[in-house]
Design a protein around this motif. Structure first.
Motif, PDB file in Angstrom:
ATOM      1  N   ARG A   1     -24.291   5.550  -7.306  1.00 29.87           N
ATOM      2  CA  ARG A   1     -24.375   5.985  -8.052  1.00 29.87           C
ATOM      3  C   ARG A   1     -24.967   7.123  -8.742  1.00 29.87           C
ATOM      4  N   GLY A   2     -25.561   8.344  -7.207  1.00 22.62           N
ATOM      5  CA  GLY A   2     -25.945   9.707  -7.257  1.00 22.62           C
ATOM      6  C   GLY A   2     -26.926   9.653  -6.959  1.00 22.62           C
TER       7      GLY A   2
ATOM      8  N   ASN B   1     -31.630   9.925 -11.355  1.00 26.00           N
ATOM      9  CA  ASN B   1     -31.505   8.960 -12.266  1.00 26.00           C
ATOM     10  C   ASN B   1     -32.736   8.009 -13.198  1.00 26.00           C
TER      11      ASN B   1
ATOM     12  N   ALA C   1     -24.209  15.212  -8.693  1.00 26.71           N
ATOM     13  CA  ALA C   1     -23.898  14.534  -9.978  1.00 26.71           C
ATOM     14  C   ALA C   1     -22.797  14.175 -10.312  1.00 26.71           C
ATOM     15  N   ARG C   2     -20.922  14.908  -9.455  1.00 26.98           N
ATOM     16  CA  ARG C   2     -19.913  14.275  -9.595  1.00 26.98           C
ATOM     17  C   ARG C   2     -19.478  12.630  -8.464  1.00 26.98           C
TER      18      ARG C   2
ATOM     19  N   GLY D   1     -21.946  10.704  -7.771  1.00 22.27           N
ATOM     20  CA  GLY D   1     -22.560   9.789  -8.532  1.00 22.27           C
ATOM     21  C   GLY D   1     -21.909   9.141  -9.408  1.00 22.27           C
ATOM     22  N   LEU D   2     -20.554   9.919 -10.155  1.00 23.05           N
ATOM     23  CA  LEU D   2     -20.156   9.109 -11.468  1.00 23.05           C
ATOM     24  C   LEU D   2     -18.616   8.790 -10.506  1.00 23.05           C
ATOM     25  N   GLU D   3     -18.850   9.737  -9.671  1.00 26.52           N
ATOM     26  CA  GLU D   3     -17.651   8.971  -9.191  1.00 26.52           C
ATOM     27  C   GLU D   3     -17.661   8.360  -7.981  1.00 26.52           C
ATOM     28  N   GLY D   4     -18.343   7.706  -7.417  1.00 30.06           N
ATOM     29  CA  GLY D   4     -19.156   6.325  -6.411  1.00 30.06           C
ATOM     30  C   GLY D   4     -19.230   6.268  -5.095  1.00 30.06           C
TER      31      GLY D   4
ATOM     32  N   ARG E   1     -17.783  14.396  -3.052  1.00 26.12           N
ATOM     33  CA  ARG E   1     -18.146  15.674  -3.125  1.00 26.12           C
ATOM     34  C   ARG E   1     -19.059  16.136  -3.168  1.00 26.12           C
TER      35      ARG E   1
END
Length: 200
Positions: free
Chosen positions: A112-113, A118, A175-176, A178-181, A185
């Motif tokens: 989750r990044g 977070n 950040a990316r 975490g968004l993509e799981g 990146r």
């Protein structure tokens, strides 16, 4: 703090503080700080609520302990990578690799990044926990700058500017990711960093 650790023997024999911190780390990362109550942590840790307050004065203190422990965990990953570094260029890349190593842990609900960011996003301005996260990010940039100063002797301003650039690259990748799981990146960011270092 990671979710890949394996305990030997009866986990109930381990100190209550360690069990509480590990349970908090799992729940804070998976569910968020605000959504995780004291009861959830004590049940998962297998301790009485009084045991939590014997070890931590408040939930806020437990959150700070979690943030400190996550910072130390990352430093351990970085130092392990640094053991195999052959010079300052590899030292810079060790920072990127340590972040990728953290992303590769087997988290309960997936990656989750950055756990520190977070948590900081949930804390109010002025909270001591945010200061812990800021100190971590500043230390990461200082580590990069230190390696770059070795790589660029007598060019301190250039090393400092590039360290900031690489720190921003790393944070954006986190950040990316975490968004993509997943850590794709971060691996891409490392390749970009290699390109920048190769041009020095």
């Amino acid at each position: 703090m990671s979710e890949t650790r394996v305990s030997s023997g009866n986990p109930r024999r381990r100190p209550a503080r360690a069990r509480l911190l590990e349970a908090a780390a799992r729940r804070f990362y998976a569910d968020g700080v605000a959504a995780t109550g004291i009861d959830t942590i004590t049940v998962e840790a297998g301790v009485a609520k009084m045991s939590l307050y014997n070890n931590f004065a408040s939930k806020a203190e437990l959150v700070r302990a979690y943030l400190d422990a996550r910072h130390e965990e990352w430093l351990g990953l970085y130092r392990k990578r640094l053991e195999h570094a052959e010079g300052p260029r590899d030292g810079v890349l060790a920072v990127f690799d340590a972040y990728a190593d953290h992303a590769a842990f087997a988290y309960e609900h997936g990656f989750r990044g950055c756990g520190l960011l977070n948590a900081a996003a949930e804390l109010p301005v002025g909270d001591e926990g945010r200061a812990v996260v800021r100190a971590h990010k500043e230390e990461v940039e200082r580590l990069i700058a230190g390696h770059l100063e070795e790589l660029l002797p007598g060019r301190a301003d250039e090393a400092c500017a590039l360290a900031e650039h690489l720190a921003f690259l790393l944070e954006g990748a986190m950040a990316r990711a975490g968004l993509e799981g997943d850590g794709d990146r971060l691996r891409h960011a490392r390749r970009l960093a290699v390109g920048l270092l190769d041009r020095l």
